[in-house]
Motif scaffolding. Structure first.
Motif, PDB file in Angstrom:
ATOM      1  N   GLY A 135     135.480  79.319  14.993  1.00  0.00           N
ATOM      2  CA  GLY A 135     135.759  80.063  16.224  1.00  0.00           C
ATOM      3  C   GLY A 135     136.056  79.188  17.427  1.00  0.00           C
ATOM      4  O   GLY A 135     135.736  79.566  18.554  1.00  0.00           O
ATOM      5  N   LYS A 136     136.696  78.057  17.223  1.00  0.00           N
ATOM      6  CA  LYS A 136     136.990  77.144  18.327  1.00  0.00           C
ATOM      7  C   LYS A 136     137.948  77.765  19.351  1.00  0.00           C
ATOM      8  O   LYS A 136     137.718  77.681  20.554  1.00  0.00           O
ATOM      9  CB  LYS A 136     137.600  75.832  17.807  1.00  0.00           C
ATOM     10  CG  LYS A 136     136.641  75.016  16.943  1.00  0.00           C
ATOM     11  CD  LYS A 136     137.250  73.676  16.517  1.00  0.00           C
ATOM     12  CE  LYS A 136     138.403  73.811  15.535  1.00  0.00           C
ATOM     13  NZ  LYS A 136     138.059  74.520  14.274  1.00  0.00           N
ATOM     14  N   THR A 137     139.004  78.367  18.858  1.00  0.00           N
ATOM     15  CA  THR A 137     139.996  78.945  19.777  1.00  0.00           C
ATOM     16  C   THR A 137     139.414  80.176  20.482  1.00  0.00           C
ATOM     17  O   THR A 137     139.591  80.344  21.693  1.00  0.00           O
ATOM     18  CB  THR A 137     141.289  79.297  19.005  1.00  0.00           C
ATOM     19  OG1 THR A 137     141.659  78.176  18.195  1.00  0.00           O
ATOM     20  CG2 THR A 137     142.426  79.607  19.949  1.00  0.00           C
ATOM     21  N   SER A 138     138.687  80.990  19.735  1.00  0.00           N
ATOM     22  CA  SER A 138     138.021  82.160  20.335  1.00  0.00           C
ATOM     23  C   SER A 138     137.004  81.718  21.379  1.00  0.00           C
ATOM     24  O   SER A 138     136.811  82.381  22.399  1.00  0.00           O
ATOM     25  CB  SER A 138     137.303  82.986  19.266  1.00  0.00           C
ATOM     26  OG  SER A 138     138.200  83.393  18.274  1.00  0.00           O
ATOM     27  N   ILE A 143     150.061  77.977  15.804  1.00  0.00           N
ATOM     28  CA  ILE A 143     149.465  79.323  15.912  1.00  0.00           C
ATOM     29  C   ILE A 143     148.477  79.390  17.078  1.00  0.00           C
ATOM     30  O   ILE A 143     148.550  80.288  17.925  1.00  0.00           O
ATOM     31  CB  ILE A 143     148.760  79.691  14.581  1.00  0.00           C
ATOM     32  CG1 ILE A 143     149.796  79.806  13.447  1.00  0.00           C
ATOM     33  CG2 ILE A 143     147.952  80.991  14.722  1.00  0.00           C
ATOM     34  CD1 ILE A 143     149.209  79.878  12.046  1.00  0.00           C
ATOM     35  N   ASP A 144     147.549  78.421  17.144  1.00  0.00           N
ATOM     36  CA  ASP A 144     146.513  78.456  18.183  1.00  0.00           C
ATOM     37  C   ASP A 144     147.102  78.221  19.571  1.00  0.00           C
ATOM     38  O   ASP A 144     146.671  78.840  20.544  1.00  0.00           O
ATOM     39  CB  ASP A 144     145.422  77.424  17.887  1.00  0.00           C
ATOM     40  CG  ASP A 144     144.535  77.859  16.729  1.00  0.00           C
ATOM     41  OD1 ASP A 144     144.650  79.025  16.300  1.00  0.00           O
ATOM     42  OD2 ASP A 144     143.728  77.040  16.265  1.00  0.00           O
ATOM     43  N   THR A 145     148.087  77.332  19.659  1.00  0.00           N
ATOM     44  CA  THR A 145     148.721  77.067  20.954  1.00  0.00           C
ATOM     45  C   THR A 145     149.424  78.312  21.470  1.00  0.00           C
ATOM     46  O   THR A 145     149.292  78.672  22.640  1.00  0.00           O
ATOM     47  CB  THR A 145     149.711  75.892  20.831  1.00  0.00           C
ATOM     48  OG1 THR A 145     148.959  74.719  20.542  1.00  0.00           O
ATOM     49  CG2 THR A 145     150.483  75.667  22.120  1.00  0.00           C
ATOM     50  N   ILE A 203     139.908  70.071  24.426  1.00  0.00           N
ATOM     51  CA  ILE A 203     140.675  69.505  23.314  1.00  0.00           C
ATOM     52  C   ILE A 203     140.078  70.040  22.024  1.00  0.00           C
ATOM     53  O   ILE A 203     138.949  69.701  21.653  1.00  0.00           O
ATOM     54  CB  ILE A 203     140.652  67.965  23.327  1.00  0.00           C
ATOM     55  CG1 ILE A 203     141.212  67.442  24.665  1.00  0.00           C
ATOM     56  CG2 ILE A 203     141.453  67.411  22.146  1.00  0.00           C
ATOM     57  CD1 ILE A 203     141.216  65.921  24.793  1.00  0.00           C
ATOM     58  N   GLU A 204     140.810  70.934  21.378  1.00  0.00           N
ATOM     59  CA  GLU A 204     140.329  71.523  20.126  1.00  0.00           C
ATOM     60  C   GLU A 204     140.710  70.601  18.978  1.00  0.00           C
ATOM     61  O   GLU A 204     141.883  70.440  18.651  1.00  0.00           O
ATOM     62  CB  GLU A 204     140.915  72.925  19.924  1.00  0.00           C
ATOM     63  CG  GLU A 204     140.387  73.583  18.668  1.00  0.00           C
ATOM     64  CD  GLU A 204     140.944  74.982  18.416  1.00  0.00           C
ATOM     65  OE1 GLU A 204     141.264  75.701  19.369  1.00  0.00           O
ATOM     66  OE2 GLU A 204     141.056  75.348  17.230  1.00  0.00           O
ATOM     67  N   ASN A 205     139.713  69.969  18.385  1.00  0.00           N
ATOM     68  CA  ASN A 205     139.962  69.007  17.315  1.00  0.00           C
ATOM     69  C   ASN A 205     140.350  69.728  16.021  1.00  0.00           C
ATOM     70  O   ASN A 205     140.236  70.946  15.910  1.00  0.00           O
ATOM     71  CB  ASN A 205     138.716  68.141  17.102  1.00  0.00           C
ATOM     72  CG  ASN A 205     139.058  66.698  16.796  1.00  0.00           C
ATOM     73  OD1 ASN A 205     139.874  66.430  15.918  1.00  0.00           O
ATOM     74  ND2 ASN A 205     138.432  65.781  17.505  1.00  0.00           N
TER      75      ASN A 205
HETATM   76 MG    MG Z   1     141.615  77.143  16.316  1.00  0.00          MG
END
Ligand code: MG
Ligand code: ZN
Length: 214
Positions: free
Chosen positions: A41-44, A70-72, A115-117
């Motif tokens: 759930g990093k992006t959430s 997708i996440d960007t 920064i989402e690794n």
């Molecule tokens: Mg993500």
């Protein structure tokens, strides 16, 4: 020989990381390295925290993934500046990848950079990006034994967020066992429980992030 080569690469990364940090400091931008396994759930997390941050805090995001944007695209759809880093197979971000992406965001205009690794509980913990703080997200469906199995990741954390807390009964997740595992490797780390999609516990996370900000 193999060992010395590895050491040299690590040192080179650390030098670039130091420059990244100086750049962030000169811009007045606090950078957070967000690490977790895929699907935790990093992006959430980023999207949930953003709704609780003071409106004056300007945020930007770097998305690290092996492939896709997708996440960007998801982050951009909320009007948040974001840049994609595709590692092309590499299982973690490094300081050079971050440095190269810096010019694609107006860092000077940002108060907070997330920064989402790459989704991975192992090597991202060992690679310095120049960020100020490490946020590690664990999620209930992954199981309560993760701090015992991946101690390195939890050891480097400044904040551990246990996400998907609303599923704790469904997965028979033992919070006490999990907490004990965290405390064993990182006695003083801040530990918060949250549900990023249910927006539970996010106020506390947001307050912690604001407190860490420059
Ligand atoms: Mg993500
Ligand atoms: Zn890796």
């Amino acid at each position: 020989m193999k060992i010395s080569v590895k050491k040299q690469i690590l040192n080179e990364n650390d030098l670039i990381a130091r420059k990244n940090r100086k750049f962030f400091d000169s811009c007045g931008t606090t950078a957070f390295n967000i690490m977790a396994s895929p699907g935790a759930g990093k992006t959430s997390f980023i999207l949930a925290v953003r709704t609780f941050l003071p409106k004056t805090k300007r945020i930007g995001v770097m998305e690290g993934d092996v492939a896709s944007r997708i996440d960007t695209d998801r982050i951009l759809s909320y009007g948040i500046p974001a840049v994609q880093i595709n590692t092309g197979g590499n299982c973690h971000l490094d300081a050079l990848m971050v440095k190269k992406a810096l010019s694609q965001l107006s860092i000077r205009r940002l108060d907070i950079l997330f920064i989402e690794n790459v989704g991975n509980l192992i090597c991202p913990a060992n690679v310095n990006l120049g960020t100020h703080d490490n946020i590690v997200i664990a999620s209930v469906p992954e199981g309560d034994d993760k701090p015992y199995k991946y101690p390195g990741m939890f050891k480097t954390a400044d904040l551990v967020v246990l996400n998907k807390i609303d599923l704790i009964e469904v997965f028979k997740f033992n919070l006490e066992y999990f907490t004990h595992g965290i405390r064993m490797v990182n006695p003083n780390v801040k530990l918060l429980a949250a549900s990023c999609t249910g927006k539970r516990g996010i106020r506390e996370v947001s307050d912690w992030i604001v407190n860490q900000s420059l």
